[in-house]
Design a protein around this motif. Structure first.
Motif, PDB file in Angstrom:
ATOM      1  N   ALA A  19      -3.623  -4.789   3.966  1.00  0.00           N
ATOM      2  CA  ALA A  19      -4.860  -3.830   4.157  1.00  0.00           C
ATOM      3  C   ALA A  19      -4.313  -2.458   3.608  1.00  0.00           C
ATOM      4  O   ALA A  19      -4.953  -1.623   3.025  1.00  0.00           O
ATOM      5  CB  ALA A  19      -5.396  -4.111   5.329  1.00  0.00           C
TER       6      ALA A  19
ATOM      7  N   LEU B 191      -5.770   0.036   0.972  1.00  0.00           N
ATOM      8  CA  LEU B 191      -6.280   1.268   1.317  1.00  0.00           C
ATOM      9  C   LEU B 191      -5.588   2.657   0.479  1.00  0.00           C
ATOM     10  O   LEU B 191      -6.060   3.415  -0.127  1.00  0.00           O
ATOM     11  CB  LEU B 191      -6.279   1.705   2.758  1.00  0.00           C
ATOM     12  CG  LEU B 191      -7.079   0.917   3.430  1.00  0.00           C
ATOM     13  CD1 LEU B 191      -6.863   1.168   4.912  1.00  0.00           C
ATOM     14  CD2 LEU B 191      -8.670   1.139   3.042  1.00  0.00           C
ATOM     15  N   ASP B 192      -4.124   2.448   0.363  1.00  0.00           N
ATOM     16  CA  ASP B 192      -3.427   3.401  -0.563  1.00  0.00           C
ATOM     17  C   ASP B 192      -3.755   3.458  -1.977  1.00  0.00           C
ATOM     18  O   ASP B 192      -3.950   4.671  -2.585  1.00  0.00           O
ATOM     19  CB  ASP B 192      -2.133   3.036  -0.261  1.00  0.00           C
ATOM     20  CG  ASP B 192      -1.169   3.373   0.935  1.00  0.00           C
ATOM     21  OD1 ASP B 192      -1.939   4.064   1.629  1.00  0.00           O
ATOM     22  OD2 ASP B 192      -0.273   2.891   1.534  1.00  0.00           O
TER      23      ASP B 192
ATOM     24  N   LEU C 230      -6.837   2.672  -3.064  1.00  0.00           N
ATOM     25  CA  LEU C 230      -8.070   3.243  -3.359  1.00  0.00           C
ATOM     26  C   LEU C 230      -7.878   4.837  -3.133  1.00  0.00           C
ATOM     27  O   LEU C 230      -8.634   5.646  -3.753  1.00  0.00           O
ATOM     28  CB  LEU C 230      -8.893   2.734  -2.044  1.00  0.00           C
ATOM     29  CG  LEU C 230      -9.392   1.352  -2.367  1.00  0.00           C
ATOM     30  CD1 LEU C 230     -10.089   0.855  -1.181  1.00  0.00           C
ATOM     31  CD2 LEU C 230     -10.430   1.072  -3.782  1.00  0.00           C
ATOM     32  N   ASP C 231      -6.990   5.288  -2.016  1.00  0.00           N
ATOM     33  CA  ASP C 231      -7.093   6.665  -1.936  1.00  0.00           C
ATOM     34  C   ASP C 231      -6.294   7.217  -3.169  1.00  0.00           C
ATOM     35  O   ASP C 231      -6.751   8.449  -3.812  1.00  0.00           O
ATOM     36  CB  ASP C 231      -6.113   6.681  -0.748  1.00  0.00           C
ATOM     37  CG  ASP C 231      -6.680   6.711   0.693  1.00  0.00           C
ATOM     38  OD1 ASP C 231      -8.069   6.680   0.689  1.00  0.00           O
ATOM     39  OD2 ASP C 231      -5.912   6.645   1.671  1.00  0.00           O
TER      40      ASP C 231
END
Length: 404
Positions: free
Chosen positions: A38, A42-43, A45-46
């Protein structure tokens, strides 16, 4: 060892360790957890939102991590192939090259995506009816005449070879390609031997992330083989029907422990040359007469009998072979000839991954009274439609057995 060699050895060990690491395993403990996956997502997406200013795993690492988490429970996979060779993987196999066409058929049975196959043997390319989706793939030649330039040029992650056929040729292919690209993984499977068939399906399903597909195929396979085995197990050994099997070369039979000997036994037959220590002996015609088989089975489709199969609707060559066997000198003395129990079968349905279809035909021929409801053609049709994903009806096309 000099200081320079020591540093070089350490560097190679470090690189090897990095190559063996599971992608996105942040604490490097050998297990990719849901929180680590997860966090990697997220990394990623960022990083997209910030134009790459944030460090993030590459799309390839993220994709591989998701595969490892979903199919291998977040851990490295160690498998042992049919040759006994053990391999550990921390990333999925994306680019597969197969010198073994039997394994190509087995991979299709478990639902492999065609785009994961980057190279196939020349025999698959010579069979566009059965392998339409692989036409245009790189031609690797054969186990006996490999095209190393093609094989290396397509940059495979893994190369599949036979486990028990032409071992020296397969060893040479592995040695040569390993020298060109040490990162290639090699796997040895036969994909046609009854004793290891189901185990190979399970192993390939796990290796390639196709456990569900392997399970569905094994359920079908189990039904097909179980319907024969359940009846055969009730037949005492002393009551097994004597069978003479001949391959495409006249008078070349099957000896003790050979693949065809095993298939005769699976169908409840007693191989009249099962006591011969030679795997595929050339036998004396008089020896066949003296052993007086109840059933004769002739295999065609190769060597002196290259006809029939998926690309040939003409049954007349089968008829000619059938007549020629019945007309052999003095063979009319044998029970099989007198009773009209001579059968012709194509190697496509008895010699490779479809052997269980041929075994069903054997059982039907050996014991018609015990298998009144067994329909080998229906098994064949279901196999092609559901697991080979071919729009092909063996009742309307191809020649596989005679009499039908």
């Amino acid at each position: 060892m000099t200081r320079r060699l020591i540093l070089l050895a350490c560097s190679l060990c470090l690189l090897a360790g990095m190559a063996m690491a599971i992608p996105c395993d942040r604490d490097s403990d050998g297990t990719l957890t849901s929180s680590e996956l997860a966090a990697a997502i997220l990394d990623s997406l960022d990083a997209r939102q910030m134009g790459g200013a944030v460090e993030a795993p590459s799309p390839g690492d993220l994709r591989d991590a998701a595969f490892v988490y979903e199919h291998w429970d977040g851990r490295a996979l160690t498998i042992t192939d049919t040759s006994g060779q053990t391999t550990t993987l921390t990333r999925p196999i994306r680019r597969i090259a197969l010198f073994n066409s039997d394994s190509l058929e087995m991979l299709r049975s478990i639902g492999i995506e065609p785009d994961r196959i980057v190279g196939v043997s020349k025999y698959a390319l010579e069979d566009p009816i059965f392998y339409p989706e692989y036409q245009g793939k790189a031609n690797l030649g054969s186990v006996w005449s490999p095209d190393y330039e093609q094989a290396a040029g397509i940059r495979p992650d893994a190369v599949f070879l036979y486990a028990s056929i032409s071992q020296s040729s397969c060893d040479e292919i592995e040695d040569t390609l390993s020298a060109i690209d040490p990162d290639i993984r090699f796997f040895r499977f036969d994909s046609f031997r009854p004793t290891v068939y189901a185990d190979e399906v399970r192993t390939l399903g796990l290796l390639l992330g196709k456990r569900e597909g392997a399970g569905r195929f094994l359920a079908f396979y189990g039904d097909a083989t179980g319907s024969v085995a359940g009846v055969v197990d009730t037949i005492p050994v002393k009551d097994r029907i004597p069978v003479y099997l001949e391959n495409w070369n006249d008078y070349k039979s099957a000896g003790k422990g050979s693949g065809y000997d095993e298939k005769i036994e699976l169908a409840g037959g007693m191989n009249i040359f099962g006591d011969n220590p030679v795997e595929y002996p050339v036998v004396d015609p008089e020896a066949v007469i003296s052993r007086n088989p109840d059933v004769i089975v002739k295999i065609v489709g190769a060597g002196e009998t290259t006809f029939g199969g998926y690309g040939d609707d003409d049954i007349s060559p089968f008829e000619r072979v059938h007549r020629a066997i019945s007309d052999r000198p003095v063979w009319n003395q044998m029970k099989a000839i007198r009773d009209g129990r001579v059968h012709i079968i194509h190697t496509d349905v008895i010699g490779g991954p479809e052997y269980f279809i041929g075994t069903a035909y054997f059982a039907k021929w050996f014991y018609p009274d015990r298998f009144p409801d067994l329909d080998p053609r229906a098994v064949h049709r279901q196999y092609l439609e559901e697991f080979q994903r071919l729009d092909y009806d063996p009742g309307k096309h191809g020649t596989f057995v005679y009499p039908a």
